[in-house]
Design an enzyme around this catalytic site. Sequence first.
Site, short mmCIF file in Angstrom:
data_model
loop_
_atom_site.label_atom_id
_atom_site.label_comp_id
_atom_site.label_asym_id
_atom_site.label_seq_id
_atom_site.Cartn_x
_atom_site.Cartn_y
_atom_site.Cartn_z
N SER A 142 29.65 -13.39 -21.13
CA SER A 142 30.81 -12.49 -21.15
C SER A 142 31.46 -12.48 -19.77
CB SER A 142 30.38 -11.07 -21.51
OG SER A 142 31.45 -10.17 -21.28
N TYR A 155 24.73 -3.79 -20.20
CA TYR A 155 25.21 -4.91 -21.04
C TYR A 155 25.57 -6.11 -20.18
CZ TYR A 155 28.53 -7.63 -23.85
OH TYR A 155 29.20 -8.66 -24.49
P1 NAP Z 1 30.21 -7.94 -33.45
O1 NAP Z 1 31.52 -8.09 -34.12
O2 NAP Z 1 29.72 -6.57 -33.14
O3 NAP Z 1 29.12 -8.71 -34.35
C1 NAP Z 1 27.78 -8.72 -33.91
C2 NAP Z 1 26.96 -9.67 -34.74
O4 NAP Z 1 25.62 -9.66 -34.21
C3 NAP Z 1 26.88 -9.26 -36.21
O5 NAP Z 1 26.88 -10.43 -37.00
C4 NAP Z 1 25.52 -8.56 -36.29
O6 NAP Z 1 24.87 -8.72 -37.54
C5 NAP Z 1 24.70 -9.32 -35.24
N1 NAP Z 1 23.62 -8.47 -34.73
C6 NAP Z 1 23.72 -7.28 -34.09
N2 NAP Z 1 22.49 -6.77 -33.83
C7 NAP Z 1 21.61 -7.67 -34.34
C8 NAP Z 1 20.20 -7.70 -34.41
N3 NAP Z 1 19.43 -6.70 -33.97
N4 NAP Z 1 19.61 -8.77 -35.00
C9 NAP Z 1 20.36 -9.77 -35.50
N5 NAP Z 1 21.70 -9.80 -35.47
C10 NAP Z 1 22.32 -8.74 -34.90
O7 NAP Z 1 30.16 -8.74 -32.06
P2 NAP Z 1 31.17 -9.82 -31.47
O8 NAP Z 1 32.22 -9.11 -30.75
O9 NAP Z 1 31.51 -10.83 -32.50
O10 NAP Z 1 30.23 -10.48 -30.35
C11 NAP Z 1 29.54 -11.71 -30.55
C12 NAP Z 1 28.97 -12.16 -29.21
O11 NAP Z 1 30.01 -12.31 -28.27
C13 NAP Z 1 27.99 -11.15 -28.59
O12 NAP Z 1 26.94 -11.85 -27.96
C14 NAP Z 1 28.84 -10.44 -27.57
O13 NAP Z 1 28.07 -9.87 -26.53
C15 NAP Z 1 29.74 -11.55 -27.11
N6 NAP Z 1 31.00 -11.09 -26.51
C16 NAP Z 1 31.87 -10.33 -27.22
C17 NAP Z 1 33.04 -9.91 -26.62
C18 NAP Z 1 34.06 -9.05 -27.34
O14 NAP Z 1 35.00 -8.56 -26.70
N7 NAP Z 1 33.95 -8.84 -28.64
C19 NAP Z 1 33.32 -10.28 -25.30
C20 NAP Z 1 32.42 -11.06 -24.61
C21 NAP Z 1 31.25 -11.48 -25.22
P3 NAP Z 1 25.06 -7.70 -38.81
O15 NAP Z 1 26.49 -7.22 -38.79
O16 NAP Z 1 24.75 -8.59 -40.00
O17 NAP Z 1 24.06 -6.61 -38.66
#
Ligand code: NAP
Length: 248
Positions: A142, A155
Amino acid sequence: MSSPASKTALVTGASRGIGRAIALELAQSGAHVLVHYRTGVAEAEAVAGTIRDSGGHADVVGADLATPDGPHALAARVREIVGDRLDILVANAGISKAATIEDTTVADFDRLFAVNVRAPFFLVQQLLPLLGERSSVILLSSAVARTAIGTLAAYAATKGAIDTLVRHFAQGLGARGIRVNAVAPGVVDTDMSSFTKSETGRQVTLAMQALKRIAQPDDIAGSVAFLASDEARWITGHTLSVDGGSKL
Ligand code: NAP
């Protein structure tokens, strides 16, 4: 897309958000994609259905990656489906929690590190027998690992750990022909960054980016597909900023 998939790929956290977009993108490039979920079984099935409807190959796999044995259970299930070869591992599943330094609890801190750091570490370890020459591992970092935005210290530390793991994994696994990289998104419009839905959150986000729009999950997916492809065959140990020029 009706020919047998040439590569196998596991995308964790592919039931929604960035992981969903990555799963669809990899399937588009011909991979047989394992769509991982924790709670979102219906959403994961829908992603797999979309891939199959387009002539691609997909399976769904469930596992809670917050538990110590979650990565081991997931790796065992992956082995049952793909056999002895996994070409692409995208360790995308993650959680975030905004809290001041004072308000961060031990439980929150431990859960963040369990899901965001421990799980990718042991998933790579457990899948090593399936990874080999020309396999590609991609972790999710990130922008907050390199710049202090918001109240995200714990985080952000998990993502700093990912940047460190990328280098050590790449060095340790390069002799086997395995490449290891990360992508580091800025703010992306997903459930995790739901503040982008408010006008204030939107303006704060736009103010810190060179490119003036809110990123969507598929803005990230193409970079992951690139790193997974043979076009990136000489790139390893790298964290690629995919953030529209955040906090330049
Ligand atoms: P998101 O929409 O909240 O989706 C999170 C995903 O992770 C869901 O598929 C969820 O599964 C899964 N997950 C959560 N807890 C889990 C657990 N205990 N075991 C297994 N799976 C789990 O997140 P996102 O925004 O797409 O983020 C994806 C990645 O990108 C993350 O690593 C995040 O840190 C990184 N990121 C995001 C952003 C941003 O702005 N969104 C920025 C930088 C980096 P279920 O829904 O099936 O439970």
